[in-house]
Design an enzyme around this catalytic site. Structure first.
Site, PDB file in Angstrom:
ATOM      1  CB  SER A   3      30.685   4.600  10.206  1.00 18.47           C
ATOM      2  OG  SER A   3      30.460   3.232   9.994  1.00 18.47           O
TER       3      SER A   3
ATOM      4  CE1 TYR B  53      35.080   1.744  11.636  1.00 21.38           C
ATOM      5  CE2 TYR B  53      33.569   0.233  10.560  1.00 21.38           C
ATOM      6  CZ  TYR B  53      33.831   1.482  11.111  1.00 21.38           C
ATOM      7  OH  TYR B  53      32.862   2.437  11.140  1.00 21.38           O
ATOM      8  CB  SER B  54      33.853  -5.536  13.847  1.00 22.13           C
ATOM      9  OG  SER B  54      32.705  -6.370  13.857  1.00 22.13           O
ATOM     10  CG  ASN B  55      29.936  -1.728  10.414  1.00 21.78           C
ATOM     11  OD1 ASN B  55      29.812  -0.537  10.641  1.00 21.78           O
ATOM     12  ND2 ASN B  55      30.606  -2.189   9.359  1.00 21.78           N
TER      13      ASN B  55
ATOM     14  N   GLY C 260      32.053   8.016   7.412  1.00 22.20           N
ATOM     15  CA  GLY C 260      30.876   7.172   7.266  1.00 22.20           C
ATOM     16  C   GLY C 260      30.587   6.847   5.818  1.00 22.20           C
TER      17      GLY C 260
END
Length: 361
Positions: free
Chosen positions: A83, A176-178, A318
């Site tokens: 990330s 949190y959302s990818n 990340g």
């Protein structure tokens, strides 16, 4: 990404500001101790590079880069950054905002009609800030060692959440959302007419000379000298399984990049010192909202970490199969840090933030 979460290496004679590095003791002191503590949390090896405009470049390594050969990590080794990709993508999108190509208040549906439910009510700002309420596609992925080479298209990743309910109405929470960054990459492609990777390359990697940073897309290997990545064997958590080779398509714009600690430091120095964004967009990027269940705040692709000594740093963590990373800068780019451990830990944040604290406090 993932919250569950290319050319010869730079020589040690260069520092991020472009001057000559001062001679520094390597592998000693509290940063070394904190890196070793991160390894004690479960990783075979790790590395940290601190670049300070006042004191120069310090490097720290510990453990093993590869369990087969037993070699020690090198400070210039490449690794998957997960990330930490997000600040690169957010910067490219904010540059387009500065160019007048789009607005942070544009709705997702303007650029990607029908891509996600409620896209007509979700703004690009909310994608970058994790306030969209969009469910995360990552919990649907199979991270077992036998499945990490599975390829995905962005549309296939979006289909994973088609039956999921929103976490909250847009703008009424933080989660949190990818998925937001997957969409941000797609928007960059729609606006520029070229893949988001090309925008990141042309707008960030080439201008900054980040020659050791790679956008692998479908390539499963890591070029050049690199850390090998490991994960715990699901059948025997005491045993490690190598997962250096994975399909980066599982991450896409949410976490695909490969880099080095030095390149990450150069990027964050350029970003926080104002070289990459106009002042208005940098202010937007560093305007943070509280993160539910976490300390600090989240801007637009940048996480503010409030350290125990009262110093706040800007950067990102990340996590991706095989690796946990963190990169950060102080508010002006004066001191930057890049670090990685070569196993995806169950709870990497305390260990990696311990290294940040040792470097800045």
């Amino acid at each position: 990404m993932l919250r569950r979460l290319i050319s010869p290496a730079l020589t040690v004679a260069l520092v991020l500001s472009g001057g000559v590095a001062l001679a520094q003791p390597t592998g000693t002191g509290k940063v070394q101790q904190a890196l070793q503590a991160a390894l004690d949390a479960g990783a075979p090896g790790g590395l940290t590079v601190v670049n300070d405009r006042r004191t120069g470049r310090q490097t720290y390594v510990a453990g093993q880069a590869d369990l087969t050969s037993g070699r020690a990590p090198r400070a210039t080794d490449r690794f998957r950054i997960g990330s930490v990709t997000k600040p690169f993508v957010a910067t490219a999108l904010l540059q387009l905002v500065g160019d007048g190509k789009l607005s942070l208040d544009d709705k997702v549906a303007k650029w990607l009609p029908g891509a996600v439910k409620n896209g007509e009510n979700i703004t690009l700002r909310q994608l970058l800030q994790h306030t969209s309420g969009l469910p995360d596609f990552v919990p649907h992925l199979d991270f077992s060692p036998g499945a990490v080479l599975t390829e995905y298209t962005p549309d296939q990743l979006l289909k994973l959440i088609v039956n999921d309910q929103p976490t909250f109405p847009p703008g009424q929470g933080w989660s949190y959302s990818n998925t937001g960054y997957l969409l941000a990459g797609m928007v960059i492609g729609k606006v520029t007419g070229r893949d988001w990777r090309q925008a990141v390359t042309d707008r960030i990697l080439r201008p900054l000379g980040l020659r050791d940073t790679e956008l692998p897309y479908r390539k499963t290997t890591i070029s050049g000298p690199h850390l090998s990545g490991y994960t715990a064997d699901p059948a025997n958590p005491q045993r490690r399984v190598e997962v250096t080779r994975i399909s980066p398509t599982m991450a896409d714009a949410a976490g695909e990049l490969i880099s080095t600690a030095d390149d990450l430091g150069r990027f964050f120095r350029a970003l926080l010192s104002g070289r990459l964004l106009p002042a208005a967009q940098l202010r937007e990027m560093t305007t943070a909202v509280p993160m539910t269940g976490r300390q600090g705040g989240y801007g637009l692709g940048l996480m503010r970490t409030d350290l125990s000594c009262g110093i706040s740093v800007w950067g990102h963590g990340g996590s991706i199969p095989g690796f946990n990373s963190w990169a950060a800068s102080d508010a002006t780019g004066g001191k930057v840090i890049g670090l990685n451990v070569n196993q995806q830990l169950a709870n990497p944040t305390p260990a990696l933030q311990g290294v940040l604290t040792a470097a800045y406090c």
